[in-house]
Write a protein that holds these residues in place. Structure first.
Motif, PDB file in Angstrom:
ATOM      1  N   ASP A  29      67.985  -4.975  -6.315  1.00  8.56           N
ATOM      2  CA  ASP A  29      66.891  -4.437  -7.125  1.00  8.56           C
ATOM      3  C   ASP A  29      65.545  -4.665  -6.430  1.00  8.56           C
ATOM      4  O   ASP A  29      64.703  -3.760  -6.392  1.00  8.56           O
ATOM      5  N   LEU A  30      65.352  -5.841  -5.859  1.00  8.57           N
ATOM      6  CA  LEU A  30      64.110  -6.110  -5.115  1.00  8.57           C
ATOM      7  C   LEU A  30      63.977  -5.147  -3.944  1.00  8.57           C
ATOM      8  O   LEU A  30      62.906  -4.576  -3.718  1.00  8.57           O
ATOM      9  N   PHE A  31      65.070  -4.936  -3.215  1.00 11.91           N
ATOM     10  CA  PHE A  31      65.020  -4.008  -2.081  1.00 11.91           C
ATOM     11  C   PHE A  31      64.657  -2.595  -2.543  1.00 11.91           C
ATOM     12  O   PHE A  31      63.819  -1.931  -1.948  1.00 11.91           O
ATOM     13  N   THR A  32      65.295  -2.165  -3.607  1.00 11.33           N
ATOM     14  CA  THR A  32      65.106  -0.797  -4.089  1.00 11.33           C
ATOM     15  C   THR A  32      63.705  -0.560  -4.637  1.00 11.33           C
ATOM     16  O   THR A  32      63.118   0.490  -4.424  1.00 11.33           O
ATOM     17  N   THR A  33      63.164  -1.555  -5.325  1.00  8.77           N
ATOM     18  CA  THR A  33      61.874  -1.355  -5.991  1.00  8.77           C
ATOM     19  C   THR A  33      60.667  -1.811  -5.181  1.00  8.77           C
ATOM     20  O   THR A  33      59.568  -1.306  -5.398  1.00  8.77           O
ATOM     21  N   ALA A  34      60.849  -2.747  -4.248  1.00 10.85           N
ATOM     22  CA  ALA A  34      59.673  -3.342  -3.612  1.00 10.85           C
ATOM     23  C   ALA A  34      59.686  -3.385  -2.087  1.00 10.85           C
ATOM     24  O   ALA A  34      58.634  -3.537  -1.473  1.00 10.85           O
ATOM     25  N   LEU A  35      60.835  -3.258  -1.459  1.00 12.85           N
ATOM     26  CA  LEU A  35      60.897  -3.382  -0.004  1.00 12.85           C
ATOM     27  C   LEU A  35      60.335  -2.136   0.663  1.00 12.85           C
ATOM     28  O   LEU A  35      60.797  -1.029   0.409  1.00 12.85           O
ATOM     29  N   ARG A  36      59.328  -2.346   1.489  1.00 14.04           N
ATOM     30  CA  ARG A  36      58.701  -1.227   2.203  1.00 14.04           C
ATOM     31  C   ARG A  36      59.182  -1.125   3.648  1.00 14.04           C
ATOM     32  O   ARG A  36      59.227  -0.050   4.221  1.00 14.04           O
ATOM     33  N   LEU A  50      56.843  -6.318   1.406  1.00 16.46           N
ATOM     34  CA  LEU A  50      57.090  -5.970   0.009  1.00 16.46           C
ATOM     35  C   LEU A  50      55.844  -5.420  -0.659  1.00 16.46           C
ATOM     36  O   LEU A  50      54.711  -5.728  -0.253  1.00 16.46           O
ATOM     37  N   ASP A  51      56.052  -4.683  -1.716  1.00 18.22           N
ATOM     38  CA  ASP A  51      54.961  -4.281  -2.599  1.00 18.22           C
ATOM     39  C   ASP A  51      54.408  -5.564  -3.224  1.00 18.22           C
ATOM     40  O   ASP A  51      55.169  -6.357  -3.791  1.00 18.22           O
ATOM     41  N   PRO A  52      53.091  -5.808  -3.129  1.00 22.15           N
ATOM     42  CA  PRO A  52      52.524  -7.039  -3.675  1.00 22.15           C
ATOM     43  C   PRO A  52      52.762  -7.210  -5.173  1.00 22.15           C
ATOM     44  O   PRO A  52      52.775  -8.337  -5.672  1.00 22.15           O
ATOM     45  N   ALA A  53      52.990  -6.127  -5.883  1.00 19.75           N
ATOM     46  CA  ALA A  53      53.250  -6.218  -7.321  1.00 19.75           C
ATOM     47  C   ALA A  53      54.555  -6.956  -7.615  1.00 19.75           C
ATOM     48  O   ALA A  53      54.760  -7.440  -8.729  1.00 19.75           O
ATOM     49  N   ALA A  54      55.406  -7.087  -6.623  1.00 21.95           N
ATOM     50  CA  ALA A  54      56.696  -7.761  -6.803  1.00 21.95           C
ATOM     51  C   ALA A  54      56.640  -9.245  -6.449  1.00 21.95           C
ATOM     52  O   ALA A  54      57.676  -9.906  -6.438  1.00 21.95           O
ATOM     53  N   CYS A  69      71.282 -22.239  -1.640  1.00 25.44           N
ATOM     54  CA  CYS A  69      71.495 -22.096  -0.191  1.00 25.44           C
ATOM     55  C   CYS A  69      70.293 -22.723   0.504  1.00 25.44           C
ATOM     56  O   CYS A  69      69.361 -22.033   0.913  1.00 25.44           O
ATOM     57  N   SER A  70      70.332 -24.038   0.609  1.00 27.07           N
ATOM     58  CA  SER A  70      69.154 -24.784   1.076  1.00 27.07           C
ATOM     59  C   SER A  70      68.818 -24.533   2.534  1.00 27.07           C
ATOM     60  O   SER A  70      67.739 -24.927   2.990  1.00 27.07           O
ATOM     61  N   PHE A  71      69.659 -23.839   3.262  1.00 27.35           N
ATOM     62  CA  PHE A  71      69.365 -23.544   4.665  1.00 27.35           C
ATOM     63  C   PHE A  71      68.315 -22.448   4.821  1.00 27.35           C
ATOM     64  O   PHE A  71      67.735 -22.288   5.887  1.00 27.35           O
ATOM     65  N   PHE A  72      68.045 -21.672   3.765  1.00 27.22           N
ATOM     66  CA  PHE A  72      67.002 -20.639   3.808  1.00 27.22           C
ATOM     67  C   PHE A  72      65.615 -21.261   3.700  1.00 27.22           C
ATOM     68  O   PHE A  72      65.392 -22.172   2.902  1.00 27.22           O
ATOM     69  N   THR A  73      64.678 -20.723   4.483  1.00 23.38           N
ATOM     70  CA  THR A  73      63.260 -21.034   4.318  1.00 23.38           C
ATOM     71  C   THR A  73      62.560 -19.702   4.068  1.00 23.38           C
ATOM     72  O   THR A  73      62.686 -18.769   4.868  1.00 23.38           O
ATOM     73  N   PHE A  74      61.844 -19.608   2.954  1.00 27.03           N
ATOM     74  CA  PHE A  74      61.119 -18.393   2.586  1.00 27.03           C
ATOM     75  C   PHE A  74      59.626 -18.686   2.614  1.00 27.03           C
ATOM     76  O   PHE A  74      59.186 -19.678   2.026  1.00 27.03           O
ATOM     77  N   SER A  75      58.851 -17.830   3.292  1.00 20.60           N
ATOM     78  CA  SER A  75      57.395 -18.003   3.382  1.00 20.60           C
ATOM     79  C   SER A  75      56.714 -16.688   3.028  1.00 20.60           C
ATOM     80  O   SER A  75      57.036 -15.637   3.600  1.00 20.60           O
ATOM     81  N   PHE A  76      55.761 -16.767   2.120  1.00 21.94           N
ATOM     82  CA  PHE A  76      55.015 -15.590   1.670  1.00 21.94           C
ATOM     83  C   PHE A  76      53.612 -15.586   2.270  1.00 21.94           C
ATOM     84  O   PHE A  76      52.947 -16.631   2.280  1.00 21.94           O
ATOM     85  N   THR A  77      53.164 -14.399   2.721  1.00 22.54           N
ATOM     86  CA  THR A  77      51.831 -14.247   3.290  1.00 22.54           C
ATOM     87  C   THR A  77      51.283 -12.883   2.891  1.00 22.54           C
ATOM     88  O   THR A  77      51.942 -11.865   3.142  1.00 22.54           O
ATOM     89  N   PRO A  78      50.078 -12.837   2.292  1.00 21.79           N
ATOM     90  CA  PRO A  78      49.456 -11.526   2.066  1.00 21.79           C
ATOM     91  C   PRO A  78      49.215 -10.859   3.427  1.00 21.79           C
ATOM     92  O   PRO A  78      48.828 -11.530   4.383  1.00 21.79           O
ATOM     93  N   ASP A  79      49.471  -9.569   3.512  1.00 24.15           N
ATOM     94  CA  ASP A  79      49.349  -8.860   4.790  1.00 24.15           C
ATOM     95  C   ASP A  79      48.830  -7.447   4.526  1.00 24.15           C
ATOM     96  O   ASP A  79      49.607  -6.501   4.402  1.00 24.15           O
ATOM     97  N   GLY A  80      47.521  -7.328   4.407  1.00 24.40           N
ATOM     98  CA  GLY A  80      46.921  -6.029   4.108  1.00 24.40           C
ATOM     99  C   GLY A  80      47.341  -5.552   2.739  1.00 24.40           C
ATOM    100  O   GLY A  80      47.188  -6.262   1.750  1.00 24.40           O
ATOM    101  N   LEU A  83      52.926  -7.551   0.947  1.00 22.09           N
ATOM    102  CA  LEU A  83      53.213  -8.983   0.897  1.00 22.09           C
ATOM    103  C   LEU A  83      54.312  -9.228   1.928  1.00 22.09           C
ATOM    104  O   LEU A  83      55.383  -8.630   1.858  1.00 22.09           O
ATOM    105  N   ARG A  84      54.027 -10.077   2.909  1.00 17.65           N
ATOM    106  CA  ARG A  84      55.016 -10.375   3.944  1.00 17.65           C
ATOM    107  C   ARG A  84      55.859 -11.564   3.497  1.00 17.65           C
ATOM    108  O   ARG A  84      55.327 -12.585   3.087  1.00 17.65           O
ATOM    109  N   LEU A  85      57.151 -11.397   3.605  1.00 21.93           N
ATOM    110  CA  LEU A  85      58.097 -12.464   3.281  1.00 21.93           C
ATOM    111  C   LEU A  85      58.914 -12.742   4.538  1.00 21.93           C
ATOM    112  O   LEU A  85      59.673 -11.884   4.998  1.00 21.93           O
ATOM    113  N   ASP A  86      58.724 -13.931   5.105  1.00 23.37           N
ATOM    114  CA  ASP A  86      59.507 -14.358   6.263  1.00 23.37           C
ATOM    115  C   ASP A  86      60.661 -15.211   5.777  1.00 23.37           C
ATOM    116  O   ASP A  86      60.477 -16.123   4.954  1.00 23.37           O
TER     117      ASP A  86
END
Length: 110
Positions: A29-36, A50-54, A69-80, A83-86
């Motif tokens: 659902d996130l991919f379908t609605t917000a992934l650019r 991502l769409d910043p609204a998400a 799944c503690s091996f994942f590291t997620f980092s959010f950064t506004p990018d113009g 929203l960038r999610l690494d």
């Protein structure tokens, strides 16, 4: 659960098996609605735009994913205007990141 879903949920995942299809659906659902767009800067890093609204939904979802799944590291950064999610994983979990990238790729708008 499909083979792709099983690759995405390695033995290190503590999410109960019965809940995994629901989590996959939430990511879909996130991919379908917000992934650019998505990029793969390195084998252990995936970058989503991502769409910043998400942001609230994405942060909540990634927080829950990190809990099982503690091996994942997620980092959010506004990018113009996005929203960038690494997403980073250790070398031992590259196959999981590959499966996640492949699943998202099928939903990136063309």
């Amino acid at each position: 659960m499909s083979t792709d879903d099983q690759q995405w949920a390695p033995t290190a995942c503590t999410l109960p098996t019965a809940e995994r299809p629901l989590r996959v659906a939430e990511f879909d659902d996130l991919f379908t609605t917000a992934l650019r767009d998505q990029q793969r800067p390195s084998p252990t890093r995936l970058r989503w735009y991502l769409d910043p609204a998400a942001e609230t939904v994405a942060r909540e979802l990634t927080t829950r994913e990190s809990a099982c799944c503690s091996f994942f590291t997620f980092s959010f950064t506004p990018d113009g205007d996005t929203l960038r999610l690494d997403i980073e994983v250790p070398d031992t979990q590259v196959e999981v990141l590959d499966a996640l990238a492949a699943r998202a790729a099928g939903r990136v708008p063309r």
